[in-house]
Each structure stands twice: as C-alpha cells, then as structure tokens.
Write a protein that holds these residues in place. Structure first.
Motif, mmCIF file in Angstrom:
data_model
loop_
_atom_site.group_PDB
_atom_site.id
_atom_site.type_symbol
_atom_site.label_atom_id
_atom_site.label_comp_id
_atom_site.label_asym_id
_atom_site.label_seq_id
_atom_site.Cartn_x
_atom_site.Cartn_y
_atom_site.Cartn_z
ATOM 1 N N ASP A 350 0.825 -1.212 0.000
ATOM 2 C CA ASP A 350 0.000 0.000 0.000
ATOM 3 C C ASP A 350 0.861 1.264 0.000
ATOM 4 O O ASP A 350 0.506 2.277 -0.619
ATOM 5 N N ALA A 351 2.007 1.213 0.697
ATOM 6 C CA ALA A 351 2.857 2.398 0.819
ATOM 7 C C ALA A 351 3.511 2.771 -0.512
ATOM 8 O O ALA A 351 3.613 3.951 -0.851
ATOM 9 N N ASP A 352 3.949 1.772 -1.284
ATOM 10 C CA ASP A 352 4.640 2.083 -2.550
ATOM 11 C C ASP A 352 4.442 0.925 -3.529
ATOM 12 O O ASP A 352 5.371 0.147 -3.793
ATOM 13 N N PRO A 353 3.237 0.794 -4.083
ATOM 14 C CA PRO A 353 2.949 -0.357 -4.957
ATOM 15 C C PRO A 353 3.813 -0.378 -6.211
ATOM 16 O O PRO A 353 4.206 -1.450 -6.679
ATOM 17 N N GLU A 354 4.113 0.772 -6.772
ATOM 18 C CA GLU A 354 4.881 0.801 -8.014
ATOM 19 C C GLU A 354 6.313 0.307 -7.799
ATOM 20 O O GLU A 354 6.875 -0.394 -8.649
ATOM 21 N N ARG A 355 6.902 0.670 -6.678
ATOM 22 C CA ARG A 355 8.275 0.219 -6.409
ATOM 23 C C ARG A 355 8.326 -1.298 -6.291
ATOM 24 O O ARG A 355 9.197 -1.944 -6.893
ATOM 25 N N LEU A 356 7.391 -1.873 -5.528
ATOM 26 C CA LEU A 356 7.403 -3.318 -5.346
ATOM 27 C C LEU A 356 7.168 -4.037 -6.669
ATOM 28 O O LEU A 356 7.885 -4.986 -7.020
ATOM 29 N N ARG A 357 6.190 -3.593 -7.425
ATOM 30 C CA ARG A 357 5.886 -4.254 -8.695
ATOM 31 C C ARG A 357 7.054 -4.121 -9.686
ATOM 32 O O ARG A 357 7.325 -5.036 -10.451
ATOM 33 N N ALA A 358 7.745 -2.981 -9.638
ATOM 34 C CA ALA A 358 8.885 -2.785 -10.537
ATOM 35 C C ALA A 358 10.030 -3.729 -10.194
ATOM 36 O O ALA A 358 10.684 -4.282 -11.093
ATOM 37 N N VAL A 359 10.281 -3.932 -8.903
ATOM 38 C CA VAL A 359 11.350 -4.848 -8.493
ATOM 39 C C VAL A 359 11.026 -6.265 -8.951
ATOM 40 O O VAL A 359 11.881 -6.975 -9.493
ATOM 41 N N VAL A 360 9.789 -6.704 -8.734
ATOM 42 C CA VAL A 360 9.393 -8.057 -9.138
ATOM 43 C C VAL A 360 9.508 -8.219 -10.649
ATOM 44 O O VAL A 360 10.041 -9.218 -11.150
ATOM 45 N N ALA A 361 9.022 -7.234 -11.399
ATOM 46 C CA ALA A 361 9.075 -7.315 -12.861
ATOM 47 C C ALA A 361 10.509 -7.335 -13.363
ATOM 48 O O ALA A 361 10.849 -8.063 -14.307
ATOM 49 N N ASP A 362 11.369 -6.550 -12.734
ATOM 50 C CA ASP A 362 12.749 -6.434 -13.204
ATOM 51 C C ASP A 362 13.566 -7.684 -12.903
ATOM 52 O O ASP A 362 14.476 -8.033 -13.679
#
Length: 404
Positions: A350-362
C-alpha cells in the motif's frame, strides 16, 4: 422395480451428490441465485431447486421465498441464495507470537463472535490450547449455536500425517509438539462437538483468501505474509492448498534475500523471515519495539502514520526491495497467476505499490513478459477464517453425512 421408481431414485441420488458442490458454491459466493446454481451444477432447474431446499432444511442456506432480479439484469427473475445467519458455526483458534484468539465462524467466512485475545503465549502448548479452546467453548455456550468442528492455526509448519508443529520458531514451544493431538484432546474434553484440525497460519490465510477474499478466482495463487514475527508463504492450486509430500512446502521465509544480512533461526543468513518482518522494519526505522502492543501493529502503525519520516521511508524502501527480490524468485519457480500479500507486506504494498511491482518485474523472467498481479489480502483475521475452513470442509464434502 418399475421404471418410474428407478428414475425417481436416480434423481434423488443425483440431487444428494450435488449437495456438497452446491453448498460450496453458495459458501464461496459463486452462486448468488438459484439460476446460477443450476448453471454451475449442470442440472435441471427442478434438481437445483430441490438441492437448495434440502440445504435450507439442514439450516445451512437461506432461499428467498419470492424470486427477484438485480437492477438492469435480463431474463427470468431467480430466487436469491445466501448462507444462513442462524446456521451452525465452526470454532476457530489462532496462536501467534503475540497471543492467541478464538472465534466462531459461519459459512461464507463470516465471523460470528470472537473472544478477547490473550497477549501471552506460555511455553506449554497444552496450557495455551486448553485456554483458547475454553474461550471458544464459552462463545458457543453464550450464542447457543451448533458447532460443526474446530480448526487451529499455528505459526509453524505442521508435519503430516502426524500433525506436529515442526518448527514453532517464534513461540517457545518444543519443536515437534503434537499440536493436532493436543488440540483434539482439548476440544473433546471441553465438550465441543465435531472433528478437530490443525494447519499452518499462512496456509490457512491463503485458503480463506482464495475462497472469500483477494484470491478468489485465481488458479495458481501465491500468498506471502508476515506474521507477528517471521514470514510465511502458501500456494493454492485449483482450489487446493499445495502442502508438499509431508505438509512442509512453501517455507518461503527462508529464501535468502540479503547474503550479508541478519542471522536467521534456520541457520542461514539474510532470509525473508528476518529481513522483511515487523521486527526488521522497526529496527531499520530505528524504533525501539514497545511491550504494550504486538510487533505487527507497531510496525503497521508506524508505516501508515510516519511514512514521511526519512528513516521510516528508507526502512520501507529497504524492505520493499528485499521482498520484491524474494517474490521475483518465487515467480520464476512457481509461475503464479496472482500474488497476495498479508500482514506488514500488505502495508508495504500500500505504501509504494509501483516500487514493489517494478522490483518483481525487473528480477523475474516472467515478470518482464507479463506482469503478475500483486494484491493486498482483504480479509480481517484470515488465518482464523482459514482455520474454520478446515472444520467446514467435511460439511462441504457431504452435508448430510457431516450433520447427521
């Protein structure tokens, strides 16, 4: 026997065999009307009506007396179906590092009543389980509701078929404690009716979320969550928990995400279990844990209310990067079609969804070609609801036999 009698018996047997599947459809919200039930079961309208009537007679569901249709819908109105609010319940219990709790849970994952939680877990599992079952038994006496059985969620891998808590790392119980046997004895001695079951808390949270929450409809559901201490994981495949050959699968807390990180209870170093749990976050944010509240609540409150503080934000980013690295490895191995996060991991998402999703995708092979949805768990007390699911399963399998 004449042909008419044979046909009648065949229809009756077909209807009885459909009771369990029909109840599961209503239980999981996939059959809100009799028309949908008819379609999902692949039976005639008459058979679906008879099945619904039988489940209503058993006190499990409620069928609206007059058909209705949702606004804007097409076609013939249909009788609406819902679980019975006055129906039987399961006794659910959960033990974690910061206490334990008992609840009564009805069909549909609905928590009917809860007992005040205890904030101390003694080293004797028999004492703890005796107290939590006694609290649940008091709830049953207070409500007067019928009990179909009892389920227990524990913060440990539960070895099968013995039902032993193999590694209760964050509570002071001996490794290999026979928790299923102890729990069943407590249930029997307290006079609670029905069978008793035990499972790992994150496994049960995943099962509850798959049936009633954020995991509904997923075919390959990965759940990763912090407990009050530590990190656990679970995989639901086609509606069934994947527990491995002896119940010990998906110990994801012991994936290494920081080779130079903290020593872990398992003997390794830098595992998810010690790098992304509530204590790790409080330590990274330079906050001293207080004794008055659970570590999970302290960490969640800090993240939600002080995220603009530089130390808190830096700690969150550090944990998100490590969590993302672990999730990427799991995506590469398991290829799930959905990931759900619970506990502090839900708050980090919830705090930073884009950061987490970017790490997983990368960092994942499949994440680059097609992102895996990462969602927060949505059920309050999902491990308790999952513990109740264990007790409800015999009823879902065969309502007539289970309630005889």
């Amino acid at each position: 026997m004449n042909g008419k009698a044979t046909t009648t018996r065949t229809k009756l047997e077909r209807g009885r065999s459909a009771l369990g599947p029909a109840l599961e459809l209503v239980h999981t919200g996939r059959a809100p009307t009799r028309a949908v039930l008819t379609s999902e079961l692949g039976v005639t309208r008459a058979t679906a009506g008879a099945v619904a009537a039988e489940l209503e007679a058993l006190g499990l569901i409620r069928v609206d007396s007059s058909p209705g249709s949702a606004a804007g819908s097409q076609g013939r109105p249909s009788h609406r179906l819902a679980v019975s609010e006055a129906g039987p319940v399961a006794l659910a219990a959960q033990v974690h590092a910061d206490g334990f709790r008992a609840a009564l849970v009805g069909l549909g994952g609905r928590i009917v009543a809860t007992a005040p939680g205890c904030v101390a877990v003694m080293a004797d599992p028999a004492q703890v389980l005796g107290e939590v079952v006694a609290a649940g038994a008091q709830l049953l006496r207070d409500t007067g509701l019928r009990c179909v059985g009892a389920g227990l969620a524990v913060p440990s891998a539960v070895a099968e078929p013995e039902g032993t808590a193999l590694n209760p790392l964050h509570i002071a119980w001996p490794a290999g404690s026979p928790v299923r046997e102890i729990f069943a004895d407590c249930v029997r001695e307290t006079g609670v009716t029905g069978p008793a079951f035990t499972g790992n808390d994150v496994n049960l949270a995943a099962l509850a979320e798959h049936r009633h929450g954020a995991g509904r409809g997923a075919q390959h559901l990965l759940c990763v969550a912090t407990g009050h201490r530590g990190v656990g994981g679970a995989l639901v495949l086609d509606g069934r928990l994947h527990s491995g050959s002896s119940g010990l699968a998906l110990e994801v807390g012991h994936l290494t995400v920081n080779a130079e990180g903290r020593p872990c209870h398992c003997g390794g170093r830098g595992c998810l279990d010690v790098e992304t749990d509530p204590l790790a976050f409080l330590t990274a944010a330079r906050r001293e844990p207080g004794p008055e509240e659970s570590l999970l609540k302290q960490a969640g409150d800090l993240l939600r209310t002080e995220y603009e503080d530089v130390a808190v934000r830096h700690a969150a980013e550090e944990l998100i990067d490590r969590l993302g690295l672990g999730l990427a490895g799991l995506v590469n191995i398991l290829n799930p079609d959905r990931i759900i996060l619970g506990g502090l991991h839900r708050d980090l998402l919830d705090a930073d969804p884009e950061r987490l999703r970017a790490v997983v995708a990368d960092r994942s092979l499949w994440g680059r070609s097609g992102s895996v949805p990462i969602l927060p768990c949505t059920l309050a007390h999902n491990s308790l609801v999952g513990a109740a699911e264990l007790a409800w399963q015999p009823v879902l399998d065969d309502p007539l036999a289970a309630l005889a």
